[in-house]
Structure formats: structure tokens, C-alpha cells
Design an enzyme around this catalytic site. Structure first.
Site, PDB file in Angstrom:
ATOM      1  N   GLY A  95       0.841  -1.191   0.000  1.00  0.00           N
ATOM      2  CA  GLY A  95       0.000   0.000   0.000  1.00  0.00           C
ATOM      3  C   GLY A  95       0.874   1.238   0.000  1.00  0.00           C
ATOM      4  N   CYS A 125       5.524  -6.018   0.856  1.00  0.00           N
ATOM      5  CA  CYS A 125       5.841  -4.589   0.756  1.00  0.00           C
ATOM      6  C   CYS A 125       5.395  -3.859   2.033  1.00  0.00           C
ATOM      7  CB  CYS A 125       5.209  -4.015  -0.519  1.00  0.00           C
ATOM      8  SG  CYS A 125       5.770  -2.357  -0.921  1.00  0.00           S
ATOM      9  N   TYR A 126       4.368  -2.994   1.942  1.00  0.00           N
ATOM     10  CA  TYR A 126       3.858  -2.340   3.156  1.00  0.00           C
ATOM     11  C   TYR A 126       3.485  -3.403   4.198  1.00  0.00           C
ATOM     12  CZ  TYR A 126       0.809   0.578   6.096  1.00  0.00           C
ATOM     13  OH  TYR A 126       0.225   1.245   7.140  1.00  0.00           O
ATOM     14  N   HIS A 162       7.420  -7.640  -4.855  1.00  0.00           N
ATOM     15  CA  HIS A 162       6.051  -8.036  -5.191  1.00  0.00           C
ATOM     16  C   HIS A 162       6.019  -9.381  -5.924  1.00  0.00           C
ATOM     17  CE1 HIS A 162       3.906  -4.380  -4.002  1.00  0.00           C
ATOM     18  NE2 HIS A 162       5.076  -3.816  -4.213  1.00  0.00           N
ATOM     19  N   GLU A 182       3.502 -11.032  -6.722  1.00  0.00           N
ATOM     20  CA  GLU A 182       2.287 -11.176  -7.529  1.00  0.00           C
ATOM     21  C   GLU A 182       2.431 -10.624  -8.942  1.00  0.00           C
ATOM     22  OE1 GLU A 182       2.846  -9.171  -5.057  1.00  0.00           O
ATOM     23  OE2 GLU A 182       1.798  -7.256  -5.204  1.00  0.00           O
ATOM     24  N   SER A 217     -26.119  -4.721 -20.402  1.00  0.00           N
ATOM     25  CA  SER A 217     -25.396  -3.617 -21.044  1.00  0.00           C
ATOM     26  C   SER A 217     -24.788  -4.074 -22.365  1.00  0.00           C
ATOM     27  CB  SER A 217     -24.276  -3.171 -20.122  1.00  0.00           C
ATOM     28  OG  SER A 217     -23.328  -4.229 -20.012  1.00  0.00           O
ATOM     29  N   ASP A 274     -20.041  -9.239 -18.273  1.00  0.00           N
ATOM     30  CA  ASP A 274     -20.543  -9.643 -16.956  1.00  0.00           C
ATOM     31  C   ASP A 274     -22.060  -9.842 -16.943  1.00  0.00           C
ATOM     32  OD1 ASP A 274     -17.923  -9.169 -16.384  1.00  0.00           O
ATOM     33  OD2 ASP A 274     -18.278  -7.253 -15.378  1.00  0.00           O
ATOM     34  N   LYS A 283     -12.870 -10.956 -13.354  1.00  0.00           N
ATOM     35  CA  LYS A 283     -13.176 -10.868 -14.788  1.00  0.00           C
ATOM     36  C   LYS A 283     -12.693 -12.094 -15.583  1.00  0.00           C
ATOM     37  CE  LYS A 283     -14.764  -7.948 -17.870  1.00  0.00           C
ATOM     38  NZ  LYS A 283     -15.918  -7.073 -17.600  1.00  0.00           N
TER      39      LYS A 283
END
Ligand code: XMP
Length: 598
Positions: free
Chosen positions: A68, A95-96, A183, A185, A237, A241, A387
Site C-alpha cells: 500500500g 511490501c507495506y 512483489h 504477484e 449492457s 458480466d 473478470k
């Protein structure tokens, strides 16, 4: 092998198993990426706010504290329930997260002499740790920090370092507590997946329990349970999704019990309404209608130039139309509930989303929808999926790949890509290029900016951010691809959101999409907005701006260069369009610019 506190597992979401791993969000842009990477290992993970009480996390096999932007020693910075540090649950701070663990135990954190951003070389020390099993002695890792752990807490070993960061990984095997400054990830950390596997399987002893497509029967069963005897109504829409959610409901309840409406605002891309009709016809959705509201929307937008006002008017127009549909179809009656395509990141109040809301207004509330939500008359079958997982489910359900791979498209549609001006104004020559008095939105620090654009003749991305920092009067840089007259002869012209200009934008957008698809470029970028700006000559009043970007979730983005051959084709075809005087490429990353111009 470690074991967490045993207790009743709390399932926050009926559509998913109980999470084995919780990622505590301290406001970092990669928080969701961490949870997605754990899920990719086949282990269900959730994201919760960092201060979630330990009691609510009982039963977790492991907890990851995210990175963060804050500093642990600043008052009010995100923290965690300290009980988490003492109840035996395996922990990984990233990290943070590592800094917070060190700070809350008895280590120290300080501002580094210089920050470390980007790729770094990690040197793994001699202490053998289950966290770093399988890593080479030196590994490329991704760093993004200024603060650093200066002294590790007692009983922690320092496991690795980089030239700038002496304490880049720490571990206490007896307590199963670990921290990394880099990181794992992000893709740039080569062994990131190995490290996460070591934590999730080796240290937390998680079992694989997550494969989105195998959840389809469970989700369908849940839809039946929620609906009971009632029927489901959807506003769709045309996006991935809501269509996947609709399909799941169709399968669960049958065609008679699922109705849908698509509002044609006239602000959509070329062929969109026909495309949506075709997709729904192929799904066999018999109770599906298109509400033609094209004139309604364009009339309301007459004479409006200010972006936030445009959004507000569009939002309110949606509310009116949706209320009309809900009431005329008796969908507010007790035997109906509302279906929505909400996905997992939309359900969480994270630092990132809260911040995004300050920059632009994205959401509008329809009173009828609000009432249905409050009464619990709502079904959101995708609320635990990301997603990519929704796409995977869509593929399994047989939805066409062409549909599932579509780029995101904003709710207000082409209206926020068709810029207007309430006066005629010349461009101003400065040493760096031309200042074009068309205002666009940007995001710098945590706040919104609304400034003119700088047009330059080079197409160099790297200098864009520098120019913005240096000039401080613009928030976006566009490079000239081609124009029919010299830049000095172009000027900003008074212009409104007319049907003619929307049609012009729809036309150039369709040309770009056709060429970009044929060149395979469409698949390489995350989104490719096309923007019409009122910069031109009396005969040809508008210019086109191409905005291909790469992003993970829209929160940050980088501008992508165009392949030379595609750029040439685009220039030739777009300059041949009636009313178009010039073609530009938006060179700005997000931040400092936003993806959309308004
Ligand atoms: P910005 O322009 O804020 O966009 O960098 C980030 C992402 O959000 C999309 N976007 C919207 N989506 N309603 C939406 O549904 C909106 O009003 C809206 N505004 C921006 C944008 O296309 C990008 O993917």
C-alpha cells in the site's frame, strides 16, 4: 507446516467456498492481483479491509497483508488487528505488509535513502526457508517502495536482500510468519509464483478447491434457491458480466422466468444494438427487449460541454428510462427479483475504488433498483468471481470468444469520448509544442485535474510524463500522426454533442476497430478508446485521438505504441473521413492522465 486457528469458517458469499486465504487490503493497487494469483493456484482467496477483526478470519489457513502507499509510522495509516500476529495463523506481508508486521512486532521501519522502483536483483542468503524453496541464488524481482524495514523483529531471520534493500525478505519459521519487500504477484518477479506456492501449499497446507468452471452447477443451484418461485429481471449492457450472469439465470430457471432489457442510448458503438440482439437471440432469450431511447438521450445532452454535467445527465436519463421499464413491466411486483452482473472487485470497498470515485462519477443510483437491493430482492451470481474467471465461465457456457474478449466500454458510452467546447479558441505555440485548449481529466496524486492538452510532433512516450511535470499547465500529451493542414492552422472550434458529431465518432471508431482487429492489435491492448476533439478547420472541424492502453484493472494504465504499419493505415483512412482534419496518438500514462478524456 503450520496451522491456523481452528474455528467456524465464515462464508461471506454463498456462491463460493469458504476462503482458505484472506488478503488484507492496505490500499495497494496490486491487492486484487494477489488474490487472483492465489486463485490461479486453485485455492479460493478473498480480499478484506486490513482492519478486519481476527475473529472474523477464524478458520483461514493463511493471511496475506498487501502492499500500500502509506508509511507505517504516519498517524492513521492502515493497520491490522494485532491479534492476527499472535493466534498462530500463517502470515505473509508483502511490501507495506512486511513493514507493518515488522513495525507491530519489535522491528523498525525507516524511509530509505532512495526509493527502489522497478526491477531489482534479489540475492537469497544462506538460511534455508520454506518460503524461498526453489529460488535461485539471485532472482529478478519487482520493487516499488521508499520505506524499508531497518531492523527485523526478534526471532526473524533476514532471508534475502537487494543492493538497495538490505532486508528484502524475513521469516520466522516457528511462527510461520514471513515478509517480502518485493512483489511476488507481478510477472516481473520471475519466481513469484513459486514463492506464493511455497506459502499457500508448503506453509499454509491449503488444498486445491477452486476451479471457476466447476462452480457452474453450484451457482445455478444458488440462483434457484434465491429465486424460489419468483422470476428474474435484468438490465443488460451488452458487456461480458451482465451477459454471463443472464445466461446462468436462463440455465437455472428457464426462458419463461428470466426477462431482460437493453437500453439503446444512441451513445453506443457502431452495430452494438444489433450485436447484443444477436447474442441474446443465440442464447434463446425469448423475453428480451430493446428499449429505444436514442432521441431521449441526445435531446437531453444538447448544448452540454462540461464532463461531469454530461455524466450526471446521462445517469439521470438512465434512471428515468430504467424506472419506466421497471414500472411498465410490473417488475417491481413481489414475484420479481433483480439480476445483476456485479463481479468480485465491485463488491469491495478498497482504497483503490474509494479513490477512483473521487476522480470521476461512475455510479448512479436508480431508486427502484435501490429499493429492490434494500429488500434483498436481488441476485448477483458472479459476485465472487474476477473478470478472467467470468470469461472462463462464459467459455464453458458456450458464449462466443469474439464476445468474451471484448474490451471494457464505459456506461456513458461515446458521450464521454466526444469532446465539446463552448467557444472558439486558438492553439498556442510554446517551445515544447502546441497547447490545445481542449480540457481533459487527469489524476495526479489523489486528486482530479482538468486541463488543456499539449500536442507534440514526436511520438515518444517517455517524454510525456516529463513534459507534464515540467509544464504543470497540461495533464495530457498527444503526438501528431498526421494532419491535412499544418498544426498552426488548426484551432479549437465551438462545438456541441450533436447527432452529426456522434455519428462521426461512431464512424471513425468503427474504422479503427476494423483495422486494429485485422492487425491483431486489438488483442494486444486492454482497451482502445477513440476520442473526437473539436480541433480543426472550418471545413473539417474535428480531430481523432487514438488511445490504446495496457492495464490490469483500469486503475493505472500505460499508453501503448502503435505498430508502424497499422499507424499508416489508420492515418490514411481516418484523414479521408469527412470532417476530420488530424489524427493524434495519446502518449500519456495513467497517472497523470485518466484512460478516458472526460
Ligand atoms: P478512467 O478514465 O477513470 O477509466 O481512467 C478507468 C476505466 O473505467 C472506465 N470508465 C467507466 N466505466 N462508467 C463505466 O462503466 C463510467 O462512467 C466510466 N468512466 C470510465 C474506462 O473506460 C476505463 O476502463
Amino acid at each position: 507446516m503450520c496451522s491456523g486457528l481452528v474455528g467456524p469458517a465464515i462464508s461471506l458469499n454463498d456462491y463460493a467456498p469458504s476462503p482458505q486465504i484472506t488478503v488484507l487490503d492496505t490500499g495497494g493497487q496490486y491487492t486484487h492481483l494477489i488474490a487472483r494469483k492465489v486463485r490461479e493456484l486453485g485455492v479460493y482467496a478473498e480480499v478484506r479491509t486490513s482492519e478486519t477483526p481476527a475473529a472474523q478470519l477464524a478458520g483461514r489457513k493463511g493471511i496475506i497483508i498487501s502492499g500500500g502507499p502509506a508509511s507505517v509510522y504516519e498517524p492513521g495509516s492502515p493497520t491490522i488487528d494485532p491479534a492476527i500476529l499472535h493466534n498462530g495463523t500463517p502470515l505473509l506481508g508483502i511490501c507495506y505488509g512486511q513493514q507493518l508486521m515488522a513495525y507491530l512486532l519489535d522491528g523498525t521501519v525507516e524511509k530509505g535513502s532512495k526509493g527502489e522502483y522497478g526491477s531489482a536483483v534479489l540475492t537469497v542468503g544462506n538460511i534455508v526457508s520454506p518460503l524461498l524453496k526453489g529460488l535461485l541464488q539471485t532472482e529478478p524481482v519487482w520493487m516499488s517502495h521508499r520505506d524499508t524495514v531497518f531492523k527485523a523483529p526478534s526471532n526473524f531471520d533476514v532471508l534475502a536482500s537487494t543492493p538497495t534493500c538490505k532486508i528484502a525478505a524475513i521469516g520466522n519459521d516457528a511462527q510461520c510468519q514471513y515478509g517480502v519487500q518485493f512483489h511476488p504477484e507481478v510477472v516481473h518477479t520471475r519466481a513469484g509464483k513459486t514463492l506464493l506456492e511455497n506459502f499457500v501449499f508448503g506453509i499454509c497446507s491449503c488444498q486445491q478447491d477452486w476451479e471457476p468452471r466447476h462452480r457452474i452447477p453450484v451457482v445455478e443451484e444458488k440462483i434457484r434457491e434465491t429465486a424460489g418461485q419468483r422470476k428474474i429481471f435484468f438490465f443488460v449492457s451488452g458487456g461480458v458480466d451482465s451477459t454471463v450472469a443472464y445466461t446462468l439465470c436462463l440455465r437455472a430457471l428457464g426462458h419463461d422466468r428470466v426477462h431482460g432489457a437493453y437500453v439503446d442510448t444512441g451513445l453506443m458503438r457502431e452495430g452494438e444494438t444489433e450485436f447484443v440482439k444477436k447474442v441474446f437471440a443465440e442464447l434463446g432469450a425469448t423475453a428480451f427487449r430493446v428499449e429505444d431511447a436514442r432521441d431521449f438521450f441526445v435531446d437531453k445532452l444538447q448544448g452540454v460541454t462540461e464532463p461531469e454535467l454530461k455524466r450526471k445527465i446521462i445517469g439521470e436519463a438512465f434512471v428515468e428510462i430504467q424506472d419506466r421499464v421497471l414500472n411498465s413491466g410490473h417488475y417491481m411486483d413481489q414475484d420479481w427479483i433483480l439480476g445483476q452482473g456485479t463481479i468480485y472487485p465491485d463488491t469491495i470497498e478498497s482504497g483503490g475504488t474509494a479513490k477512483a470515485d473521487l476522480i470521476k462519477t461512475h455510479h448512479n443510483r436508480v431508486e427502484g433498483i435501490q429499493k429492490l437491493m434494500e429488500a434483498g430482492r436481488i441476485v448477483e451470481p458472479l459476485s465472487s468471481f474476477y473478470k478472467d474467471e467470468v470469461r472462463e465461465i462464459g467459455r464453458e457456457l458456450g458464449l462466443p470468444a469474439e464476445f468474451l474478449e471484448r474490451h471494457p466500454f464505459p456506461g456513458p458510452g461515446l458521450a464521454i469520448r466526444c469532446l465539446c467546447s463552448d467557444m472558439d479558441a486558438p492553439v498556442t505555440r510554446i517551445a515544447e509544442g502546441w497547447v490545445v485548449p481542449v480540457h481533459s481529466v487527469g489524476v495526479q496524486g489523489d486528486s482530479r485535474s482538468y486541463r488543456p492538452v499539449l500536442a507534440v510532433e514526436s511520438l515518444e512516450h517517455e517524454s510525456a510524463t516529463e513534459l507534464i511535470n515540467q509544464l504543470a499547465t497540461v495533464n495530457r500529451v498527444i503526438g501528431l500522426i498526421g494532419s491535412l493542414v499544418p498544426m498552426a492552422e488548426l484551432s479549437v472550434r465551438r462545438s456541441e454533442l450533436t447527432k452529426e458529431r456522434l455519428d462521426r465518432l461512431r464512424n471513425v471508431d468503427a474504422i479503427v476497430r476494423r483495422l486494429s482487429l485485422a492487425a491483431g492489435f486489438e488483442r494486444e491492448v486492454w482497451q482502445f478508446p477513440i476520442v473526437l476533439i473539436p480541433l480543426g478547420t472550418a471545413a473539417r472541424p474535428d480531430a481523432v485521438v487514438l488511445r490504446p492502453i495496457f492495464s490490469v484493472d483500469g486503475m493505472t494504465a500505460s499508453s501503448v505504441p502503435l505498430p508502424a504499419a497499422l499507424q499508416d493505415q489508420l492515418k490514411t483512412e481516418l484523414l479521408a473521413v469527412d470532417g476530420i482534419s488530424a489524427v493524434f496518438h495519446d502518449l500519456t500514462h495513467k497517472p497523470p492522465a485518466t484512460i478516458e478524456w472526460e
